[in-house]
Design a protein around this motif. Structure first.
Motif, PDB file in Angstrom:
ATOM      1  N   GLY A 164       1.594   8.918  14.616  1.00 57.06           N
ATOM      2  CA  GLY A 164       2.861   9.622  14.696  1.00 57.06           C
ATOM      3  C   GLY A 164       4.052   8.687  14.692  1.00 57.06           C
ATOM      4  O   GLY A 164       3.966   7.537  14.238  1.00 57.06           O
ATOM      5  N   ALA A 165       5.171   9.160  15.250  1.00 52.81           N
ATOM      6  CA  ALA A 165       6.417   8.402  15.181  1.00 52.81           C
ATOM      7  C   ALA A 165       6.329   7.078  15.926  1.00 52.81           C
ATOM      8  O   ALA A 165       6.740   6.033  15.405  1.00 52.81           O
ATOM      9  N   ASP A 166       5.790   7.089  17.151  1.00 56.41           N
ATOM     10  CA  ASP A 166       5.701   5.846  17.925  1.00 56.41           C
ATOM     11  C   ASP A 166       4.846   4.806  17.209  1.00 56.41           C
ATOM     12  O   ASP A 166       5.217   3.629  17.122  1.00 56.41           O
ATOM     13  N   GLU A 167       3.715   5.253  16.692  1.00 54.34           N
ATOM     14  CA  GLU A 167       2.815   4.330  15.989  1.00 54.34           C
ATOM     15  C   GLU A 167       3.437   3.817  14.697  1.00 54.34           C
ATOM     16  O   GLU A 167       3.246   2.659  14.319  1.00 54.34           O
ATOM     17  N   THR A 168       4.214   4.683  14.032  1.00 57.34           N
ATOM     18  CA  THR A 168       4.865   4.269  12.788  1.00 57.34           C
ATOM     19  C   THR A 168       5.933   3.219  13.056  1.00 57.34           C
ATOM     20  O   THR A 168       6.037   2.212  12.349  1.00 57.34           O
ATOM     21  N   VAL A 169       6.749   3.441  14.103  1.00 54.95           N
ATOM     22  CA  VAL A 169       7.783   2.461  14.468  1.00 54.95           C
ATOM     23  C   VAL A 169       7.123   1.132  14.823  1.00 54.95           C
ATOM     24  O   VAL A 169       7.606   0.054  14.426  1.00 54.95           O
ATOM     25  N   THR A 223       0.285  23.319   6.336  1.00 51.20           N
ATOM     26  CA  THR A 223       0.327  23.971   7.637  1.00 51.20           C
ATOM     27  C   THR A 223      -0.309  23.076   8.703  1.00 51.20           C
ATOM     28  O   THR A 223      -0.915  22.043   8.396  1.00 51.20           O
ATOM     29  N   THR A 224      -0.183  23.510   9.958  1.00 48.85           N
ATOM     30  CA  THR A 224      -0.780  22.745  11.048  1.00 48.85           C
ATOM     31  C   THR A 224      -2.287  22.636  10.888  1.00 48.85           C
ATOM     32  O   THR A 224      -2.889  21.597  11.179  1.00 48.85           O
ATOM     33  N   SER A 225      -2.916  23.697  10.406  1.00 49.67           N
ATOM     34  CA  SER A 225      -4.370  23.646  10.211  1.00 49.67           C
ATOM     35  C   SER A 225      -4.742  22.661   9.113  1.00 49.67           C
ATOM     36  O   SER A 225      -5.758  21.959   9.210  1.00 49.67           O
ATOM     37  N   VAL A 226      -3.919  22.596   8.051  1.00 51.11           N
ATOM     38  CA  VAL A 226      -4.159  21.614   6.996  1.00 51.11           C
ATOM     39  C   VAL A 226      -3.965  20.203   7.534  1.00 51.11           C
ATOM     40  O   VAL A 226      -4.757  19.292   7.262  1.00 51.11           O
ATOM     41  N   LEU A 227      -2.891  20.018   8.327  1.00 52.69           N
ATOM     42  CA  LEU A 227      -2.629  18.706   8.923  1.00 52.69           C
ATOM     43  C   LEU A 227      -3.814  18.262   9.781  1.00 52.69           C
ATOM     44  O   LEU A 227      -4.254  17.109   9.707  1.00 52.69           O
ATOM     45  N   LEU A 246      -2.832  17.437  15.620  1.00 53.18           N
ATOM     46  CA  LEU A 246      -2.018  18.646  15.527  1.00 53.18           C
ATOM     47  C   LEU A 246      -0.524  18.359  15.578  1.00 53.18           C
ATOM     48  O   LEU A 246       0.290  19.251  15.384  1.00 53.18           O
ATOM     49  N   THR A 247      -0.143  17.123  15.872  1.00 52.99           N
ATOM     50  CA  THR A 247       1.270  16.789  16.060  1.00 52.99           C
ATOM     51  C   THR A 247       1.866  16.194  14.787  1.00 52.99           C
ATOM     52  O   THR A 247       1.182  15.539  14.005  1.00 52.99           O
ATOM     53  N   TRP A 248       3.176  16.443  14.644  1.00 53.74           N
ATOM     54  CA  TRP A 248       3.937  15.937  13.503  1.00 53.74           C
ATOM     55  C   TRP A 248       4.812  14.785  13.965  1.00 53.74           C
ATOM     56  O   TRP A 248       5.300  14.821  15.086  1.00 53.74           O
ATOM     57  N   GLU A 279       0.849  -1.194   0.000  1.00 59.25           N
ATOM     58  CA  GLU A 279       0.000   0.000   0.000  1.00 59.25           C
ATOM     59  C   GLU A 279       0.889   1.251   0.000  1.00 59.25           C
ATOM     60  O   GLU A 279       1.983   1.244   0.572  1.00 59.25           O
ATOM     61  N   PRO A 280       0.443   2.334  -0.637  1.00 57.24           N
ATOM     62  CA  PRO A 280       1.237   3.568  -0.625  1.00 57.24           C
ATOM     63  C   PRO A 280       1.332   4.155   0.776  1.00 57.24           C
ATOM     64  O   PRO A 280       0.354   4.151   1.535  1.00 57.24           O
ATOM     65  N   VAL A 281       2.529   4.624   1.116  1.00 52.78           N
ATOM     66  CA  VAL A 281       2.788   5.219   2.429  1.00 52.78           C
ATOM     67  C   VAL A 281       3.066   6.709   2.241  1.00 52.78           C
ATOM     68  O   VAL A 281       3.912   7.091   1.424  1.00 52.78           O
ATOM     69  N   VAL A 282       2.350   7.538   2.984  1.00 53.79           N
ATOM     70  CA  VAL A 282       2.513   8.993   2.901  1.00 53.79           C
ATOM     71  C   VAL A 282       2.766   9.539   4.302  1.00 53.79           C
ATOM     72  O   VAL A 282       2.082   9.156   5.259  1.00 53.79           O
ATOM     73  N   MET A 283       3.759  10.419   4.403  1.00 54.15           N
ATOM     74  CA  MET A 283       4.060  11.056   5.682  1.00 54.15           C
ATOM     75  C   MET A 283       3.927  12.563   5.555  1.00 54.15           C
ATOM     76  O   MET A 283       4.479  13.170   4.635  1.00 54.15           O
ATOM     77  N   PHE A 284       3.221  13.163   6.493  1.00 55.83           N
ATOM     78  CA  PHE A 284       3.174  14.612   6.630  1.00 55.83           C
ATOM     79  C   PHE A 284       4.175  14.980   7.716  1.00 55.83           C
ATOM     80  O   PHE A 284       4.039  14.564   8.876  1.00 55.83           O
ATOM     81  N   SER A 285       5.198  15.736   7.344  1.00 56.74           N
ATOM     82  CA  SER A 285       6.294  16.008   8.266  1.00 56.74           C
ATOM     83  C   SER A 285       6.612  17.490   8.337  1.00 56.74           C
ATOM     84  O   SER A 285       6.114  18.294   7.536  1.00 56.74           O
ATOM     85  N   ARG A 286       7.465  17.826   9.316  1.00 52.72           N
ATOM     86  CA  ARG A 286       7.906  19.219   9.502  1.00 52.72           C
ATOM     87  C   ARG A 286       9.427  19.242   9.522  1.00 52.72           C
ATOM     88  O   ARG A 286      10.051  18.433  10.225  1.00 52.72           O
ATOM     89  N   PRO A 287      10.064  20.135   8.741  1.00 51.52           N
ATOM     90  CA  PRO A 287      11.533  20.223   8.756  1.00 51.52           C
ATOM     91  C   PRO A 287      12.058  20.460  10.168  1.00 51.52           C
ATOM     92  O   PRO A 287      11.520  21.275  10.924  1.00 51.52           O
TER      93      PRO A 287
END
Length: 254
Positions: free
Chosen positions: A241-246, A216-220, A227-229, A179-187
């Motif tokens: 998020g990161a914990d769930e992804t790992v 933006t955060t509102s788009v996320l 609201l978290t990246w 399945e395609p994997v997409v991540m919304f991230s923040r530099p």
């Protein structure tokens, strides 16, 4: 359409060796001659060739899907996936970097020698392109063409048979397509970096949509309800998020 050029048939090419040429590549900011033997000898290689870097179909579909399916192809006996185009090394390298195509080896056929040897060099002067490659893909074993998919000889830029899914079905009709994997991230986000590392270390191809792409955060929040990246989605389903992804990666690898 390929003007005065008559395209070869698949039957006329299958079982024949690929052209023996020298490609002028740029590796680590140094010129490097790459010979056909270096790319093909003793290897099983998938090749896809296209009219030009940065062009619409090549950038939106052809290259990205091969990059996405490259790990699956490697799991099914492919050693390397090459993208060949009649472009110079600077253009090919910049395109690959912009596409994030780390699973693909881009090969600059700037003089068109390989493409001409394949019988695929066509006249696209009506578009201001000069001579370029017709679109095709092939499976090459130890320098010999095992299977080739050539786009039909008709007007425009047909894209019907040289795609990554067609090639993968030929290699293994029962291959499991992820399945395609997409991540919304923040530099600069350490949690985003941790999630990306978990995916990359396990050979999982993902699309990174970062805040600097106007997410933006509102788009996320509108997309994920959070609201978290980062926020990671697989096949349209939010993983988290990161914990769930790992945790998802660890479960997937069992």
């Amino acid at each position: 359409m390929p003007s005065t050029t008559t395209l070869p048939t698949a039957e006329s090419l299958q079982g024949k060796p690929v052209p023996s040429v020298t490609f002028k590549a740029r590796l680590e900011d140094q010129w490097r001659d790459l010979r056909s033997d270096e790319l093909f000898k003793g290897k099983t290689v998938v090749v896809f060739s296209l009219p030009g870097a940065f062009t619409p179909t090549c950038s939106s579909t052809h290259l990205p899907r091969y990059n996405e399916l490259a790990p699956v192809m490697r799991q099914n006996g492919v050693d390397d996936i090459l993208c060949i185009s009649v472009n110079d090394a600077f253009v090919m390298n910049q395109w690959a970097a912009g596409q994030g195509a780390s699973n693909i080896t881009v090969v600059p056929d700037g003089n068109g020698d390989f493409t001409e040897g394949m019988g695929m060099l066509v006249d696209k002067r009506d578009l201001g392109f000069g001579r370029r490659s017709w679109r095709y893909s092939m499976l090459v074993n130890d320098g010999v063409i095992d299977k080739i998919f050539i786009e039909p000889d008709k007007e425009g830029d047909p894209f019907e048979v040289s795609d990554a899914d067609t090639m993968l079905r030929h290699i293994n009709p029962n291959a499991k397509i992820p399945e395609p994997v997409v991540m919304f991230s923040r530099p600069g986000c350490p949690h985003c970096a941790r999630a990306k590392a978990a995916l990359r270390e396990n050979g999982i191809v993902f699309t990174d949509i970062s805040e600097d792409q106007k997410i933006t955060t509102s788009v996320l929040r509108g997309i994920s309800g959070e609201l978290t990246w980062p926020q990671v989605f697989v096949g349209g389903k939010r993983i988290g998020g990161a914990d769930e992804t790992v945790a998802w990666v660890a479960e997937r690898e069992r």
